[in-house]
Structures are given as structure tokens and as C-alpha cells.
Design a protein around this motif. Structure first.
Motif, PDB file in Angstrom:
ATOM      1  N   ALA A 440      48.839  34.567  43.278  1.00  0.00           N
ATOM      2  CA  ALA A 440      48.721  35.403  44.292  1.00  0.00           C
ATOM      3  C   ALA A 440      49.488  36.378  43.939  1.00  0.00           C
ATOM      4  CB  ALA A 440      49.374  34.210  46.050  1.00  0.00           C
ATOM      5  N   ASN A 441      50.381  36.262  42.920  1.00  0.00           N
ATOM      6  CA  ASN A 441      51.714  37.603  42.746  1.00  0.00           C
ATOM      7  C   ASN A 441      50.689  38.524  41.133  1.00  0.00           C
ATOM      8  OD1 ASN A 441      54.096  35.058  43.869  1.00  0.00           O
ATOM      9  ND2 ASN A 441      53.388  37.449  44.178  1.00  0.00           N
ATOM     10  N   ALA A 442      48.988  38.019  41.465  1.00  0.00           N
ATOM     11  CA  ALA A 442      48.936  38.532  39.898  1.00  0.00           C
ATOM     12  C   ALA A 442      48.520  39.659  39.896  1.00  0.00           C
ATOM     13  CB  ALA A 442      47.529  37.772  39.848  1.00  0.00           C
ATOM     14  N   PRO A 443      48.624  41.149  39.737  1.00  0.00           N
ATOM     15  CA  PRO A 443      48.932  42.369  40.282  1.00  0.00           C
ATOM     16  C   PRO A 443      47.401  42.427  40.286  1.00  0.00           C
ATOM     17  CG  PRO A 443      49.485  42.329  37.928  1.00  0.00           C
ATOM     18  CD  PRO A 443      49.236  41.186  38.513  1.00  0.00           C
ATOM     19  N   LYS A 444      46.935  43.812  41.426  1.00  0.00           N
ATOM     20  CA  LYS A 444      45.443  44.404  41.149  1.00  0.00           C
ATOM     21  C   LYS A 444      45.062  45.155  40.097  1.00  0.00           C
ATOM     22  CE  LYS A 444      45.518  43.553  45.638  1.00  0.00           C
ATOM     23  NZ  LYS A 444      45.459  43.980  47.650  1.00  0.00           N
ATOM     24  N   GLN A 445      46.409  45.833  39.638  1.00  0.00           N
ATOM     25  CA  GLN A 445      46.263  46.900  38.258  1.00  0.00           C
ATOM     26  C   GLN A 445      46.894  46.277  37.191  1.00  0.00           C
ATOM     27  OE1 GLN A 445      46.997  50.598  40.228  1.00  0.00           O
ATOM     28  NE2 GLN A 445      44.632  50.169  41.042  1.00  0.00           N
ATOM     29  N   ALA A 446      46.689  46.356  35.689  1.00  0.00           N
ATOM     30  CA  ALA A 446      47.299  45.926  35.192  1.00  0.00           C
ATOM     31  C   ALA A 446      48.699  46.918  34.933  1.00  0.00           C
ATOM     32  CB  ALA A 446      46.130  46.043  33.219  1.00  0.00           C
ATOM     33  N   ILE A 447      49.352  46.338  34.141  1.00  0.00           N
ATOM     34  CA  ILE A 447      50.667  47.316  33.719  1.00  0.00           C
ATOM     35  C   ILE A 447      50.999  46.860  32.529  1.00  0.00           C
ATOM     36  CG2 ILE A 447      53.733  46.583  33.944  1.00  0.00           C
ATOM     37  CD1 ILE A 447      52.885  44.556  36.140  1.00  0.00           C
ATOM     38  N   ASP A 448      51.051  48.538  31.878  1.00  0.00           N
ATOM     39  CA  ASP A 448      51.187  48.217  30.896  1.00  0.00           C
ATOM     40  C   ASP A 448      52.055  47.866  29.932  1.00  0.00           C
ATOM     41  OD1 ASP A 448      49.239  50.518  31.292  1.00  0.00           O
ATOM     42  OD2 ASP A 448      51.215  52.489  31.559  1.00  0.00           O
ATOM     43  N   GLY A 449      51.753  47.286  28.384  1.00  0.00           N
ATOM     44  CA  GLY A 449      52.064  46.162  27.956  1.00  0.00           C
ATOM     45  C   GLY A 449      52.753  44.736  28.404  1.00  0.00           C
ATOM     46  N   LEU A 450      52.084  44.816  29.430  1.00  0.00           N
ATOM     47  CA  LEU A 450      52.401  43.354  30.149  1.00  0.00           C
ATOM     48  C   LEU A 450      51.448  42.675  30.272  1.00  0.00           C
ATOM     49  CD1 LEU A 450      54.790  41.144  30.926  1.00  0.00           C
ATOM     50  CD2 LEU A 450      54.123  42.404  33.523  1.00  0.00           C
ATOM     51  N   ARG A 451      50.990  41.145  28.896  1.00  0.00           N
ATOM     52  CA  ARG A 451      50.175  40.449  29.784  1.00  0.00           C
ATOM     53  C   ARG A 451      51.022  39.649  30.910  1.00  0.00           C
ATOM     54  NH1 ARG A 451      47.870  36.012  25.660  1.00  0.00           N
ATOM     55  NH2 ARG A 451      46.104  35.109  26.965  1.00  0.00           N
ATOM     56  N   VAL A 452      49.730  39.553  32.351  1.00  0.00           N
ATOM     57  CA  VAL A 452      50.124  38.330  33.498  1.00  0.00           C
ATOM     58  C   VAL A 452      49.144  36.829  33.078  1.00  0.00           C
ATOM     59  CG1 VAL A 452      50.456  37.893  35.538  1.00  0.00           C
ATOM     60  CG2 VAL A 452      50.879  40.501  33.886  1.00  0.00           C
ATOM     61  N   ILE A 453      49.742  35.987  33.111  1.00  0.00           N
ATOM     62  CA  ILE A 453      48.256  34.482  33.748  1.00  0.00           C
ATOM     63  C   ILE A 453      49.243  33.989  34.286  1.00  0.00           C
ATOM     64  CG2 ILE A 453      48.188  32.257  32.195  1.00  0.00           C
ATOM     65  CD1 ILE A 453      48.801  33.440  29.814  1.00  0.00           C
ATOM     66  N   ALA A 454      47.926  34.283  35.203  1.00  0.00           N
ATOM     67  CA  ALA A 454      47.916  33.757  37.266  1.00  0.00           C
ATOM     68  C   ALA A 454      47.823  32.158  36.540  1.00  0.00           C
ATOM     69  CB  ALA A 454      47.461  34.928  37.923  1.00  0.00           C
ATOM     70  N   VAL A 455      48.380  31.509  37.576  1.00  0.00           N
ATOM     71  CA  VAL A 455      48.244  30.519  37.260  1.00  0.00           C
ATOM     72  C   VAL A 455      47.818  29.436  38.930  1.00  0.00           C
ATOM     73  CG1 VAL A 455      49.017  29.628  34.924  1.00  0.00           C
ATOM     74  CG2 VAL A 455      50.683  29.136  36.915  1.00  0.00           C
ATOM     75  N   GLU A 456      48.151  27.887  39.268  1.00  0.00           N
ATOM     76  CA  GLU A 456      47.405  27.410  40.550  1.00  0.00           C
ATOM     77  C   GLU A 456      48.286  26.438  40.977  1.00  0.00           C
ATOM     78  OE1 GLU A 456      43.880  27.849  41.862  1.00  0.00           O
ATOM     79  OE2 GLU A 456      43.542  29.517  42.404  1.00  0.00           O
ATOM     80  N   ARG A 457      48.834  25.243  38.743  1.00  0.00           N
ATOM     81  CA  ARG A 457      48.790  24.300  39.083  1.00  0.00           C
ATOM     82  C   ARG A 457      49.946  24.587  38.707  1.00  0.00           C
ATOM     83  NH1 ARG A 457      47.635  21.212  43.202  1.00  0.00           N
ATOM     84  NH2 ARG A 457      47.897  18.846  42.286  1.00  0.00           N
ATOM     85  N   VAL A 458      51.173  22.933  38.217  1.00  0.00           N
ATOM     86  CA  VAL A 458      51.764  22.809  37.037  1.00  0.00           C
ATOM     87  C   VAL A 458      50.876  22.326  35.400  1.00  0.00           C
ATOM     88  CG1 VAL A 458      53.296  21.138  36.708  1.00  0.00           C
ATOM     89  CG2 VAL A 458      53.559  22.513  38.465  1.00  0.00           C
ATOM     90  N   ASP A 459      50.099  21.405  35.877  1.00  0.00           N
ATOM     91  CA  ASP A 459      49.526  21.729  34.341  1.00  0.00           C
ATOM     92  C   ASP A 459      48.878  22.837  34.017  1.00  0.00           C
ATOM     93  OD1 ASP A 459      47.614  21.720  37.066  1.00  0.00           O
ATOM     94  OD2 ASP A 459      46.358  19.664  36.292  1.00  0.00           O
ATOM     95  N   GLU A 460      47.749  22.968  34.908  1.00  0.00           N
ATOM     96  CA  GLU A 460      47.430  24.715  34.519  1.00  0.00           C
ATOM     97  C   GLU A 460      48.879  25.829  33.494  1.00  0.00           C
ATOM     98  OE1 GLU A 460      45.140  28.694  36.136  1.00  0.00           O
ATOM     99  OE2 GLU A 460      46.082  26.909  37.268  1.00  0.00           O
ATOM    100  N   ALA A 461      49.949  25.728  34.494  1.00  0.00           N
ATOM    101  CA  ALA A 461      50.873  26.135  33.906  1.00  0.00           C
ATOM    102  C   ALA A 461      51.112  25.857  32.295  1.00  0.00           C
ATOM    103  CB  ALA A 461      52.325  26.454  34.845  1.00  0.00           C
TER     104      ALA A 461
END
Length: 469
Positions: A440-461
Motif C-alpha cells: 500500500a506504500n508503493a510509490p505511484k512514480q519511481a523515485i530516482d536512485g531507489l528500487r522499491v520492492i512492495a510486499v504483502e506478507r511476511v513470507d513474501e518479504a
């Protein structure tokens, strides 16, 4: 001679009882009833509240009232102004507490000196002449305070000093001087002649705080009350003391460390839980412009059990290193110890890891620490604690440049945290290139120099964490 009438008053809620008992009948607190001498039933006692009546007490429709922005008086200390919400407010009452020797007097002397210097340089002009600042000391003499100011090398300013503990004399002096800012150090040493109880009692603290607050609202003087703290770190005196003031500040920090934290727990004119960071030097307190550098340990290489958390303190995002140590237990009951983080959530996270990720720690001692002495209370630290524990258990360091945040639920889900975009931008600004966050906190637009990985569950994280290694 007639014996003075007494009652047992609770130091937490102010409730009264006719006899002592172990538990307060109102707030259910234990061992808080203290015998207090009640005020005499004289005709002058009722006149203390005559100032409450007046033209402002009549009924008026809310729509007819015109709100206005309260002007701020900067103290010259940026971190202090941040916690106050931009500066002091005319007629506002600030209550500040902290451990003895933490630096309360140093901070207030610097702020009052800056206020007096700024006002002296600006000149009175066409405005009515008023005393800029008054410091009322009930614990130290004027010579002791002057020696402290000399040691801090504060410039010569028209700061006025008064050594007095009698409330009536203090109010008389303040009405004549009509200062813009006044400091009362401390509220537990002030007493009123209308009460027979000793200074520091529940009745005296409540009465003196009410009278000083009434004076501040009528005169426009900003009052700063210094309060003692108990052995648990809470402000001493009845809880009504915190309700009656506009702002409640706590001075935190280890006396063995050079860093001090000031946090707002209540603020009617600004954000709550705002954090100011200072460094104690020979010349007094100095604001820290980049506090994240304090809470991040400088390792020559990545070490197991370390994870960087992006937390939010008021309006400021901070990066704090969370460390964990998992070791084989030598006793039948493994230890679970947390410093700077919530103790109860640690046991919950270990249970979630076992149930939803298959990671067993029932025979391991688990120790968790937040670097720098900061206290983190938000649940968004759950994911960082979980990653640090896994890293220490496997004896494998996490990827360099990784920052995380997110709340872990009992069902194994990763819940979002407020102001996620601001957290991610702060991490990118400080050079972090990867982040694991709730979906739910994944950015709608990419942030320069930052790779964002969005997860939903503990095993996925945990799977995303293995892929980054």
C-alpha cells in the motif's frame, strides 16, 4: 489549637480520600495517595477564581468567531522551534520535563538569551515597551544561574532574573514587568499562601499551575514551566498539570552520551511527537541538522543482525539502525529483551515468524536495540526488527543500502505506514538504493536512485530479502 484538616490526595489523578488506602479509588493506581493539608475555609479563598468571569464568558455563535493565526516568536534554536511548532506563542503555556542534569536549564538559558538579543537588536519602535524575558528560579540562586550563563559564554543581554518561590510575589513581579516570555523553574517549588500544604504537593502544584496559566492567557505572556519527573520518567504531580497546559515536552537522552532528544507529547499549536535533536557541547546545546547520521552506526563492512528502519517522528522522517542479537539460550526460559523498542511486540513478532515463515527461535535468546538511544513506539518498526532477527539468526548480513518499514500483523500481513512517500524520499536523499515496504506504500512514480520492492506478507518479504542478497 485545632488540628488542620487533611485528606489523602492521589498524585496521579488528584482524587481525594478520607483515609489512606493502597489503591486509588478513581484511577486504580497503587501507592499514590499522599496526606495533604487542605486549604482553610476563608472568604478570600473564593476570590481566586474571580478572574474567570468577564465579557469573554458570554455565549457567542461559533460561526461569528474569527480565527487568526498565532504569531510565533523564534527562539533562535531551530530544533527547539521545530518541536514547538515554529516558535513560542503569546499566551501559550509550555511544560518541559526531564531527568536531573539532562540540560533543561542550559536549553532555556540559551533560548531566553537569544530572545533578549533579538529583541534588543530590533528595538522597541512604536510598540509598547515590554520586558523581553524573565527567568524565575526556585531551585538555584541568581549567582548560580549567572555562573551557568558565564560558563556557556552567553552574550550580555537584558534577561531579567528573579529568585522566588512565592506565587503571589511572582505574579506581582510578572504583572509589573509584563514580559513576553517567562520561565518558572520549577513548578514543584512554587507555593501559594492561600493553601497550607507544602510546596510540591498535589494541591499546591495544581493551584499554582492554574493561577500561572490564567495570568498567561490574560497578559499574553508565554510561560515555560519546568517540571520534575518521577523515577519512571513521567512528569511528577497530578495529571491535570499536563491537561491544563498547551504544550508538553520531554527532554530525553543518556547523561553519558553527548546527544539529547526533546519530544512533544502534546502541542495545541503544532505537531505531536515532533522530535528535536541536540548535541551537548562546551558552549551549550547545538542543534543537529542531520539526525539520521546519529542513529546509523558506521560499520566498515556489513554485519549480521543490522537493519535500517525509516521511521517518522512528527513531521520528520528519520533513518535508525535496528540491531538484533540471536544466541543459543543457556537456560530453560530464553530471554527476550528490547531497548528503545516496544518489549511486547518482540514476542509477538517471534510468534508470527514461527507461524507464517517457519523460523523457530524458541530456544534462542533474542536481544533488540535501537542505535543512538532513540525510543521508537510506532508499529512500522516491525519489519525492520523481523529482518534484523533473521539476519542474526542466519549469521548473514543484509544488503548494503537497504532500508525498510512496515507493520506486521498477526495474520502475517504487512500493513502500511503513514507518510510512506516522505520516508522513501528521505532514504533516497541519504544514498539508500533499495527499500522493502508494504504494497500500500508503493510509490505511484519511481523515485530516482531507489528500487522499491512492495510486499504483502511476511513470507513474501523474506523471499524478497533473499533475492537482494
Amino acid at each position: 489549637m485545632a488540628r488542620a484538616k487533611t485528606a489523602f490526595v492521589c498524585t496521579e489523578c488528584g482524587a481525594q480520600a478520607v483515609r489512606w488506602q493502597g489503591q486509588c479509588p478513581q484511577c486504580q493506581a497503587w501507592n499514590t495517595l499522599v496526606e495533604t493539608v487542605l486549604e482553610p475555609a476563608t472568604s478570600s479563598a473564593g476570590n481566586r477564581f474571580a478572574a474567570l468571569a468577564g465579557d469573554t464568558a458570554r455565549l457567542r455563535p461559533l460561526s461569528a468567531l474569527q480565527p487568526k493565526e498565532e504569531p510565533r516568536q523564534p527562539t533562535g534554536l531551530d530544533e527547539f522551534d521545530r518541536v514547538l511548532g515554529g516558535g513560542l506563542v503569546s499566551g501559550g503555556v509550555v511544560l518541559i520535563g526531564g531527568d536531573p542534569g539532562i540540560g533543561k536549564l542550559t536549553l532555556l538559558l540559551q533560548a531566553l538569551s537569544n530572545l533578549a538579543t533579538l529583541q534588543q537588536g530590533a528595538g522597541a519602535g512604536a510598540e509598547e515597551v515590554r520586558t523581553t524575558a524573565v527567568y524565575v528560579s526556585g531551585e538555584e540562586s541568581g549567582e548560580q544561574v549567572a555562573l551557568r550563563a558565564q560558563r556557556l559564554q552567553l552574550p550580555a543581554t537584558p534577561l531579567q532574573m528573579l529568585a522566588e518561590i512565592n506565587l503571589e510575589r511572582i505574579l506581582h513581579t510578572l504583572r509589573e514587568a509584563r514580559p513576553r516570555v517567562a520561565v518558572i523553574d520549577s513548578i514543584q517549588t512554587v507555593y501559594s499562601e492561600t493553601l497550607q500544604s507544602a510546596p510540591g504537593s498535589v494541591a499546591q502544584v495544581r493551584e499554582c499551575a492554574a493561577q500561572l496559566t490564567r495570568f498567561a492567557k490574560q497578559s499574553g505572556t508565554c510561560l515555560i514551566l519546568v517540571g520534575h519527573v518521577t523515577k519512571d520518567g513521567a512528569l511528577a504531580g497530578p495529571r491535570v498539570l499536563e491537561h491544563i497546559v498547551d504544550t508538553v515536552l520531554y527532554f530525553e537522552g543518556d547523561t553519558h552520551s553527548s546527544f539529547r532528544l526533546i519530544r512533544a507529547f502534546k502541542n495545541r499549536f503544532g505537531a505531536v511527537n515532533e522530535l528535536g535533536v541536540f548535541a551537548m557541547t562546551e558552549r551549550g546545546l547545538r542543534g543537529v541538522s542531520n539526525p539520521s547520521a546519529i542513529f546509523l552506526s558506521q560499520h566498515s563492512q556489513q554485519v549480521p543482525g543490522s537493519c535500517v528502519l525509516i521511521t517518522q517522528e512528527g513531521t520528520r522522517p528519520l533513518l535508525v539502525e535496528v540491531q538484533a542479537l540471536v544466541d543459543a539460550s543457556q537456560s530453560p526460559n530464553p530471554r527476550r529483551l528490547s531497548v528503545g523498542l516496544e518489549q511486547t511486540r518482540l514476542a509477538m513478532l517471534l510468534a508470527v515468524m514461527h507461524r507464517h515463515a517457519g523460523i523457530v527461535c524458541f530456544d534462542q535468546d533474542v536481544f533488540v536495540n535501537a542505535v543512538g538511544g532513540v525510543k521508537i513506539t510506532e508499529p512500522a518498526a516491525d519489519l525492520a526488527i523481523l529482518f534484523a532477527i533473521v539476519s542474526s539468526l542466519r549469521d548473514r548480513p543484509l544488503r548494503r543500502g537497504l532500508a525498510v518499514f512496515g507493520e506486521v500483523g498477526l495474520a502475517g500481513e504487512i500493513r502500511p505506514a503513514p507518510r510512506g512517500q516522505e520516508r522513501l524520499k528521505e532514504a533516497a536523499k541519504l544514498g539508500f538504493d533499495a527499500a522493502i515496504v508494504p504494497r500500500a506504500n508503493a510509490p505511484k512514480q519511481a523515485i530516482d536512485g531507489l528500487r522499491v520492492i512492495a510486499v504483502e506478507r511476511v513470507d513474501e518479504a523474506l523471499e524478497a530479502l533473499r533475492e537482494l542478497e
